[in-house]
Design an enzyme around this catalytic site. Structure first.
Site, PDB file in Angstrom:
ATOM      1  N   GLY A  46       0.868  -1.175   0.000  1.00 20.26           N
ATOM      2  CA  GLY A  46       0.000   0.000   0.000  1.00 20.26           C
ATOM      3  C   GLY A  46       0.898   1.215   0.000  1.00 20.26           C
ATOM      4  CD  GLU A  47       2.569   5.990   0.035  1.00 19.09           C
ATOM      5  OE1 GLU A  47       2.610   5.663  -1.172  1.00 19.09           O
ATOM      6  OE2 GLU A  47       3.574   6.331   0.677  1.00 19.09           O
ATOM      7  CB  SER A  48       5.421   2.614   3.510  1.00 18.15           C
ATOM      8  OG  SER A  48       6.103   3.564   2.734  1.00 18.15           O
ATOM      9  CB  CYS A  78       5.122  -4.151  -1.206  1.00 23.73           C
ATOM     10  SG  CYS A  78       5.612  -3.105  -2.558  1.00 23.73           S
ATOM     11  NE  ARG A 106       8.419   4.992   0.577  1.00 23.79           N
ATOM     12  CZ  ARG A 106       7.717   6.107   0.762  1.00 23.79           C
ATOM     13  NH1 ARG A 106       8.200   7.092   1.476  1.00 23.79           N
ATOM     14  NH2 ARG A 106       6.528   6.236   0.216  1.00 23.79           N
ATOM     15  CB  ILE A 133       3.066  -3.009  -7.460  1.00 19.99           C
ATOM     16  CG1 ILE A 133       2.421  -4.214  -8.173  1.00 19.99           C
ATOM     17  CG2 ILE A 133       2.307  -1.725  -7.786  1.00 19.99           C
ATOM     18  CD1 ILE A 133       1.056  -4.592  -7.628  1.00 19.99           C
ATOM     19  NE  ARG A 134       4.555   4.236  -6.832  1.00 15.37           N
ATOM     20  CZ  ARG A 134       5.408   5.202  -7.128  1.00 15.37           C
ATOM     21  NH1 ARG A 134       5.936   5.283  -8.320  1.00 15.37           N
ATOM     22  NH2 ARG A 134       5.736   6.091  -6.231  1.00 15.37           N
ATOM     23  CG  HIS A 169       2.330  -6.863  -4.074  1.00 16.56           C
ATOM     24  ND1 HIS A 169       1.495  -6.276  -3.163  1.00 16.56           N
ATOM     25  CD2 HIS A 169       3.164  -5.885  -4.495  1.00 16.56           C
ATOM     26  CE1 HIS A 169       1.797  -5.002  -3.026  1.00 16.56           C
ATOM     27  NE2 HIS A 169       2.818  -4.737  -3.831  1.00 16.56           N
ATOM     28  CD  GLU A 171      -0.333  -9.209  -2.007  1.00 14.77           C
ATOM     29  OE1 GLU A 171       0.695  -9.902  -1.853  1.00 14.77           O
ATOM     30  OE2 GLU A 171      -0.298  -7.980  -2.174  1.00 14.77           O
TER      31      GLU A 171
HETATM   32  N1  GLN Z   1       5.774   2.582  -3.048  1.00 12.51           N
HETATM   33  C1  GLN Z   1       5.049   2.214  -1.879  1.00 12.51           C
HETATM   34  C2  GLN Z   1       5.632   2.863  -0.630  1.00 12.51           C
HETATM   35  O1  GLN Z   1       6.704   3.393  -0.697  1.00 12.51           O
HETATM   36  C3  GLN Z   1       5.050   0.702  -1.719  1.00 12.51           C
HETATM   37  C4  GLN Z   1       4.371   0.068  -2.901  1.00 12.51           C
HETATM   38  C5  GLN Z   1       3.581  -1.155  -2.590  1.00 12.51           C
HETATM   39  O2  GLN Z   1       3.362  -1.496  -1.427  1.00 12.51           O
HETATM   40  N2  GLN Z   1       3.108  -1.804  -3.620  1.00 12.51           N
HETATM   41  O3  GLN Z   1       5.022   2.856   0.388  1.00 12.51           O
END
Ligand code: GLN
Length: 189
Positions: A46-48, A78, A106, A133-134, A169, A171
């Site tokens: 998600g977004e850390s 992630c 990151r 993913i990113r 990921h 999942e």
């Molecule tokens: N880029 C996100 C972060 O820095 C992590 C990406 C993800 O969890 N898929 O939080």
């Protein structure tokens, strides 16, 4: 076995689905009380920075630091891995669980590789299709950390005792073997 998935933000539902497909009593964890009721916890992607903010606000950050240091099984995928890492190359997020002896950068896989899939060879699991993913990149691994899989020579799945972390990921591919590996950690914990 009762296992939690941190449900504050990110793709926690997908983790719950995988765990339930394995017959686990999987719970969405959003409060300290719910955290008390589980035997292990997955911290999703998600977004850390958002997850870190909400963890602190709910009081769970402190609890996870304490319990994680005492052997409570945690698996960060992630953004979850960013929260577990002791060292980060960017200043944010500041308020992390910070128990794993790894350094992480990151969004470090570059723009053209923002998201990609790769076939990994995972120790004791074998070939595994992984979605990034990113993704955060592990740039240093401490001596107490076991590398379970690498991509292009960079660790992407690592374990330090009761702590597991992946850049990818698991999942999202319908293959439950990394989750099953974590459940074995929970069973032993
Ligand atoms: N880029 C996100 C972060 O820095 C992590 C990406 C993800 O969890 N898929 O939080």
């Amino acid at each position: 076995m009762r296992v939690g998935v941190l449900g504050l933000q990110g793709d926690f539902r997908e983790h719950l689905t995988v765990l339930r497909s394995l017959g686990v009593d999987a719970r969405d964890v959003r409060t300290q009380e719910q955290l008390e009721a589980v035997e292990g916890l997955i911290i999703p992607g998600g977004e850390s920075t958002t997850i870190a903010y909400l963890l602190e606000k709910t009081g769970m950050l402190k609890v996870l630091r304490e319990r994680g240091a005492q052997g409570f099984p945690l698996y960060g995928t992630c953004a979850g891995m960013i929260l577990l890492a002791r060292e980060l190359s960017d200043p944010y997020p500041e308020n992390r669980i910070a128990l794993m002896d790894i350094a992480v950068k990151r969004n470090a896989y570059g723009r053209q590789l923002d998201s990609f899939e790769a076939d990994l060879q995972i120790k004791n699991i074998g070939s595994f299709r992984a979605v990034f993913i990113r993704a955060p990149k592990i740039v240093r691994v401490g001596s107490g950390v076991e590398i379970l899989a690498e991509h292009d020579g960079v660790p992407v799945l690592v374990r330090q005792k009761n702590l597991l972390a992946s850049s990818f990921h698991p999942e999202l591919t319908g293959d439950p073997r990394v989750h099953r590996y974590f459940l074995e950690m929970v069973a032993q914990g």
